[in-house]
Design a protein around this motif. Structure first.
Motif, PDB file in Angstrom:
ATOM      1  N   PHE A 104       0.819  -1.212   0.000  1.00 10.67           N
ATOM      2  CA  PHE A 104       0.000   0.000   0.000  1.00 10.67           C
ATOM      3  C   PHE A 104       0.855   1.265   0.000  1.00 10.67           C
ATOM      4  O   PHE A 104       0.580   2.215  -0.737  1.00 10.67           O
ATOM      5  CB  PHE A 104      -0.926  -0.039   1.221  1.00 10.67           C
ATOM      6  N   VAL A 107       2.256   2.272  -3.560  1.00 13.03           N
ATOM      7  CA  VAL A 107       1.381   2.429  -4.720  1.00 13.03           C
ATOM      8  C   VAL A 107       1.473   3.853  -5.259  1.00 13.03           C
ATOM      9  O   VAL A 107       1.359   4.823  -4.502  1.00 13.03           O
ATOM     10  CB  VAL A 107      -0.074   2.099  -4.349  1.00 13.03           C
ATOM     11  N   THR A 108       1.688   3.968  -6.567  1.00 12.95           N
ATOM     12  CA  THR A 108       1.747   5.279  -7.206  1.00 12.95           C
ATOM     13  C   THR A 108       0.395   5.616  -7.826  1.00 12.95           C
ATOM     14  O   THR A 108      -0.444   4.728  -8.057  1.00 12.95           O
ATOM     15  CB  THR A 108       2.806   5.299  -8.318  1.00 12.95           C
ATOM     16  N   GLU A 109       0.203   6.883  -8.099  1.00 10.60           N
ATOM     17  CA  GLU A 109      -1.045   7.285  -8.747  1.00 10.60           C
ATOM     18  C   GLU A 109      -1.158   6.669 -10.128  1.00 10.60           C
ATOM     19  O   GLU A 109      -2.257   6.287 -10.561  1.00 10.60           O
ATOM     20  CB  GLU A 109      -1.123   8.813  -8.841  1.00 10.60           C
ATOM     21  N   PHE A 112      -2.333   3.131  -9.695  1.00 12.30           N
ATOM     22  CA  PHE A 112      -3.742   3.187  -9.279  1.00 12.30           C
ATOM     23  C   PHE A 112      -4.644   3.428 -10.485  1.00 12.30           C
ATOM     24  O   PHE A 112      -5.650   2.745 -10.672  1.00 12.30           O
ATOM     25  CB  PHE A 112      -3.924   4.289  -8.239  1.00 12.30           C
ATOM     26  N   ASP A 113      -4.271   4.404 -11.326  1.00  5.78           N
ATOM     27  CA  ASP A 113      -5.093   4.746 -12.484  1.00  5.78           C
ATOM     28  C   ASP A 113      -5.140   3.604 -13.489  1.00  5.78           C
ATOM     29  O   ASP A 113      -6.192   3.354 -14.105  1.00  5.78           O
ATOM     30  CB  ASP A 113      -4.551   6.006 -13.155  1.00  5.78           C
ATOM     31  N   LEU A 116      -7.469   1.085 -12.076  1.00  5.18           N
ATOM     32  CA  LEU A 116      -8.817   1.639 -12.152  1.00  5.18           C
ATOM     33  C   LEU A 116      -9.389   1.449 -13.554  1.00  5.18           C
ATOM     34  O   LEU A 116     -10.535   0.998 -13.718  1.00  5.18           O
ATOM     35  CB  LEU A 116      -8.796   3.118 -11.785  1.00  5.18           C
ATOM     36  N   SER A 156      -3.987  -4.129  -2.254  1.00  4.22           N
ATOM     37  CA  SER A 156      -4.935  -3.084  -1.858  1.00  4.22           C
ATOM     38  C   SER A 156      -5.610  -2.425  -3.051  1.00  4.22           C
ATOM     39  O   SER A 156      -6.821  -2.139  -3.014  1.00  4.22           O
ATOM     40  CB  SER A 156      -4.233  -2.018  -1.001  1.00  4.22           C
ATOM     41  N   VAL A 157      -4.867  -2.185  -4.133  1.00  6.30           N
ATOM     42  CA  VAL A 157      -5.459  -1.535  -5.307  1.00  6.30           C
ATOM     43  C   VAL A 157      -6.340  -2.523  -6.064  1.00  6.30           C
ATOM     44  O   VAL A 157      -7.506  -2.249  -6.355  1.00  6.30           O
ATOM     45  CB  VAL A 157      -4.366  -0.967  -6.234  1.00  6.30           C
ATOM     46  N   TYR A 158      -5.786  -3.674  -6.381  1.00  7.92           N
ATOM     47  CA  TYR A 158      -6.515  -4.704  -7.128  1.00  7.92           C
ATOM     48  C   TYR A 158      -7.836  -5.043  -6.448  1.00  7.92           C
ATOM     49  O   TYR A 158      -8.904  -5.034  -7.067  1.00  7.92           O
ATOM     50  CB  TYR A 158      -5.624  -5.944  -7.240  1.00  7.92           C
ATOM     51  N   SER A 160      -9.509  -3.398  -4.138  1.00 12.75           N
ATOM     52  CA  SER A 160     -10.434  -2.265  -4.052  1.00 12.75           C
ATOM     53  C   SER A 160     -11.234  -2.119  -5.341  1.00 12.75           C
ATOM     54  O   SER A 160     -12.445  -1.856  -5.316  1.00 12.75           O
ATOM     55  CB  SER A 160      -9.666  -0.973  -3.769  1.00 12.75           C
ATOM     56  N   MET A 161     -10.565  -2.299  -6.481  1.00 11.73           N
ATOM     57  CA  MET A 161     -11.274  -2.218  -7.762  1.00 11.73           C
ATOM     58  C   MET A 161     -12.265  -3.369  -7.900  1.00 11.73           C
ATOM     59  O   MET A 161     -13.379  -3.201  -8.408  1.00 11.73           O
ATOM     60  CB  MET A 161     -10.280  -2.230  -8.930  1.00 11.73           C
TER      61      MET A 161
END
Length: 253
Positions: A104, A107-109, A112-113, A116, A156-158, A160-161
């Motif tokens: 977490f 993680v870069t923006e 994340f994008d 997303l 966390s990113v994966y 969450s999406m």
């Protein structure tokens, strides 16, 4: 069911998506698969599908570029007409994805994008654009992950999406029910494929640890997932709607 049914499986050239396509073909359905990078592998998968006496086509689709979806829909319509003598299809399986294990705090923006776009935004808008050519009585199946229920560090990113996709699926079920269109989630647990750089397959210690978390004492294989997707696309599953079905062998139960 009739062999005239048509399924669209994104990311159907390999891994879980390929097995979903094969299982649908075993039920007599024609299958359109999409691929992002490996066209040769997609062509091989089409050949395997056609050996099962169904029609199949591979189309290119880059889900990281949401703006490409309208052009893809034009190609899809042309393909339905030219290859299947059809204007509509029956089953949309939103499977395509990408993997990365990133803590977490790192993680870069940009990352994340990218997640997303691939895992949520494109699923949302591809589904929206497909609905006008999805037959009434058809279904949408979105692929999520067991990690929306339990936590796996670095996801966390994966996850969450995928959580967003699960909420979205319930809205699809609610808002398209008047057309007889069902929407469900299939959430695999750890599966030994080439996903996320074959993280499980190439790491025996990780595989052993994950296997120990399941009452059945193993991680999943692609064949554990595709059959469930094919079932959800059958008349036998006609009363299953708006559900999250975890296919994980009971991990972390």
């Amino acid at each position: 069911m009739s062999s005239t049914k048509i399924a669209l499986v994104t990311g159907g050239n390999r891994g879980l998506g390929k097995d979903m396509a094969l299982q649908l073909a075993h039920k007599g359905h024609n299958v359109i698969i999409t691929y992002h990078q490996n066209r040769e592998l997609a062509i091989q998968t089409v050949a395997e599908l056609e050996q099962l006496k169904v029609k199949s086509v591979a189309l290119h689709l880059n889900l990281s570029d949401v703006k490409s979806i309208p052009a893809f829909i034009v190609t899809l319509k042309d393909t339905l007409h030219s290859n299947f003598n059809a204007t509509h299809f029956d089953y949309l399986i939103n499977n395509a994805g990408m993997g990365a294990t990133v803590p977490f705090e790192e993680v870069t923006e940009a990352l994340f994008d990218e997640f997303l776009n691939v895992h949520f935004k494109s699923v949302y808008f591809l589904t929206q654009h497909c609905i006008p050519i999805l037959n009434n009585g058809g279904c949408v199946i979105n692929i999520s992950s067991g990690t929306t229920r339990y936590c796996n560090p670095g996801y966390s990113v994966y996850s969450s999406m995928k959580g967003a996709v699960e909420v979205f699926t319930r809205y699809v079920a609610k808002e398209l029910g008047h057309k007889g269109i069902r929407a469900n989630v299939v959430a695999p647990g750890p599966v030994e494929t080439d996903f996320n750089h074959a993280a499980i397959r190439s790491n025996p210690l990780m595989k052993e640890r994950l296997a120990s978390l399941s009452p059945l004492g193993r991680v999943g294989v692609a064949e554990d997932i595709g059959s469930v997707v094919a079932f959800l696309c059958s008349d036998e599953a006609r009363w299953i709607n708006g559900q999250r079905i975890e296919v994980s062998g009971g991990i972390n139960i």
